[in-house]
Design a protein around this motif. Structure first.
Motif, mmCIF file in Angstrom:
data_model
loop_
_atom_site.group_PDB
_atom_site.id
_atom_site.type_symbol
_atom_site.label_atom_id
_atom_site.label_comp_id
_atom_site.label_asym_id
_atom_site.label_seq_id
_atom_site.Cartn_x
_atom_site.Cartn_y
_atom_site.Cartn_z
ATOM 1 N N ALA A 118 71.931 -28.042 -12.157
ATOM 2 C CA ALA A 118 70.694 -27.664 -11.955
ATOM 3 C C ALA A 118 69.488 -27.703 -12.791
ATOM 4 O O ALA A 118 68.377 -28.581 -12.841
ATOM 5 N N ASN A 119 70.305 -27.789 -13.837
ATOM 6 C CA ASN A 119 69.633 -27.916 -15.424
ATOM 7 C C ASN A 119 68.872 -29.513 -16.043
ATOM 8 O O ASN A 119 67.859 -29.499 -16.398
ATOM 9 N N ALA A 120 70.087 -30.343 -15.253
ATOM 10 C CA ALA A 120 69.779 -31.639 -15.573
ATOM 11 C C ALA A 120 68.460 -31.902 -14.367
ATOM 12 O O ALA A 120 68.077 -32.934 -15.209
ATOM 13 N N VAL A 121 68.467 -32.214 -13.223
ATOM 14 C CA VAL A 121 67.466 -32.221 -12.774
ATOM 15 C C VAL A 121 66.136 -31.409 -12.758
ATOM 16 O O VAL A 121 64.862 -31.601 -12.922
ATOM 17 N N PHE A 122 66.099 -30.412 -12.951
ATOM 18 C CA PHE A 122 65.164 -29.009 -13.296
ATOM 19 C C PHE A 122 64.981 -28.520 -14.173
ATOM 20 O O PHE A 122 63.326 -28.982 -14.660
ATOM 21 N N SER A 125 65.012 -31.393 -17.478
ATOM 22 C CA SER A 125 65.132 -32.692 -17.996
ATOM 23 C C SER A 125 63.934 -32.354 -19.123
ATOM 24 O O SER A 125 62.616 -32.049 -18.946
ATOM 25 N N ASN A 126 64.018 -33.260 -20.284
ATOM 26 C CA ASN A 126 62.326 -33.492 -21.783
ATOM 27 C C ASN A 126 62.794 -34.362 -21.371
ATOM 28 O O ASN A 126 63.719 -35.191 -22.246
ATOM 29 N N PRO A 127 61.599 -35.197 -21.192
ATOM 30 C CA PRO A 127 60.280 -35.019 -20.603
ATOM 31 C C PRO A 127 61.255 -34.138 -18.861
ATOM 32 O O PRO A 127 61.837 -35.114 -18.649
ATOM 33 N N TRP A 177 59.581 -24.747 -14.086
ATOM 34 C CA TRP A 177 58.837 -24.200 -15.173
ATOM 35 C C TRP A 177 59.736 -22.658 -15.411
ATOM 36 O O TRP A 177 59.663 -21.963 -16.507
ATOM 37 N N LYS A 178 61.095 -23.053 -14.365
ATOM 38 C CA LYS A 178 62.169 -21.365 -14.296
ATOM 39 C C LYS A 178 63.019 -22.297 -16.057
ATOM 40 O O LYS A 178 62.842 -20.840 -16.579
ATOM 41 N N PHE A 179 63.124 -23.126 -15.954
ATOM 42 C CA PHE A 179 63.896 -24.047 -16.332
ATOM 43 C C PHE A 179 63.111 -24.363 -18.019
ATOM 44 O O PHE A 179 63.647 -24.682 -19.223
#
Length: 211
Positions: free
Chosen positions: A178-182, A184-186, A209-211
């Protein structure tokens, strides 16, 4: 005929050589304690002068201490002596109904042992089947997560749970899906994720937005 046998033998040797190099190489000396002050760029960490190596380079204390839901790694960052040895471990503590969400270790297989409590664990095979293997583990039970596959753990008991995991890399890495998919930066384009998850683009943007 003899020529064909030679070619076949070479092909087999080459294939097994490729398999051998797919994992961390075997050490060519007794140890290579990580020199964290070195700026040398190698696949791993540069070796400390063997004459400056001490017993503390192979030592870590504190794995017995639990703090709610937490993950306590013991890899080359904590024990410099693990450098090039291809192993590490982690202690996992779960509060009641606590979850270690779907994630992967890209560089390591994992053998997972429950020390206390009850944990539901599972992993999913690659895209050809997306088959889920899941089981509820109790104290003393052991489960294996193959390298690179998405897996998870969840406390299904009413008390705390503790587990110990051994990994086949000094630096296994971790990718929380979830962190990687939602997160990511950018950000990954919301239209791409909306198509992938078959949901409205606005839902994807809310999750991002939650991440």
């Amino acid at each position: 005929m003899a020529k064909h046998l030679v070619l076949l033998s070479l092909a087999v040797v080459f294939a097994f050589s490729c398999l051998a190099f797919a994992y961390e190489p075997s050490p060519l000396q007794d140890f290579c304690v990580a020199d964290t002050t070195s700026s040398a760029r190698v696949n791993g960490l540069a070796c400390k002068d063997p004459m400056k190596v001490q017993a503390d380079d192979f030592f870590f204390s504190g794995l017995h201490i639990a703090v709610g839901s937490s993950l306590k790694p013991v890899n080359v960052a904590q024990i410099p002596g693990l450098n090039i040895l291809g192993v590490s471990m982690v202690r996992l503590d779960f509060a009641p109904w606590g979850i270690n969400p779907p994630h992967t270790q890209p560089r390591a297989s994992e053998i997972f042992t429950v020390l206390d409590g009850s944990l539901e664990v599972g992993f999913v095979t690659s895209n050809l089947e997306n088959r889920l293997f899941t089981k509820v583990l109790r104290k003393g039970d052991v489960f294996v997560f193959p390298v690179g596959l998405v897996h998870f753990e969840r406390n299904v008991g009413y008390g705390n749970a503790i587990a110990l995991a051994a990994l086949s890399s000094q630096n296994p890495g971790a990718i929380t899906i979830a962190n990687a998919v939602f997160g990511s930066n950018p950000s990954i384009g919301s239209d791409i994720l909306a198509t992938a998850f078959q949901v409205d683009k606005k839902i994807v943007e809310q999750i991002q937005w939650k991440f």
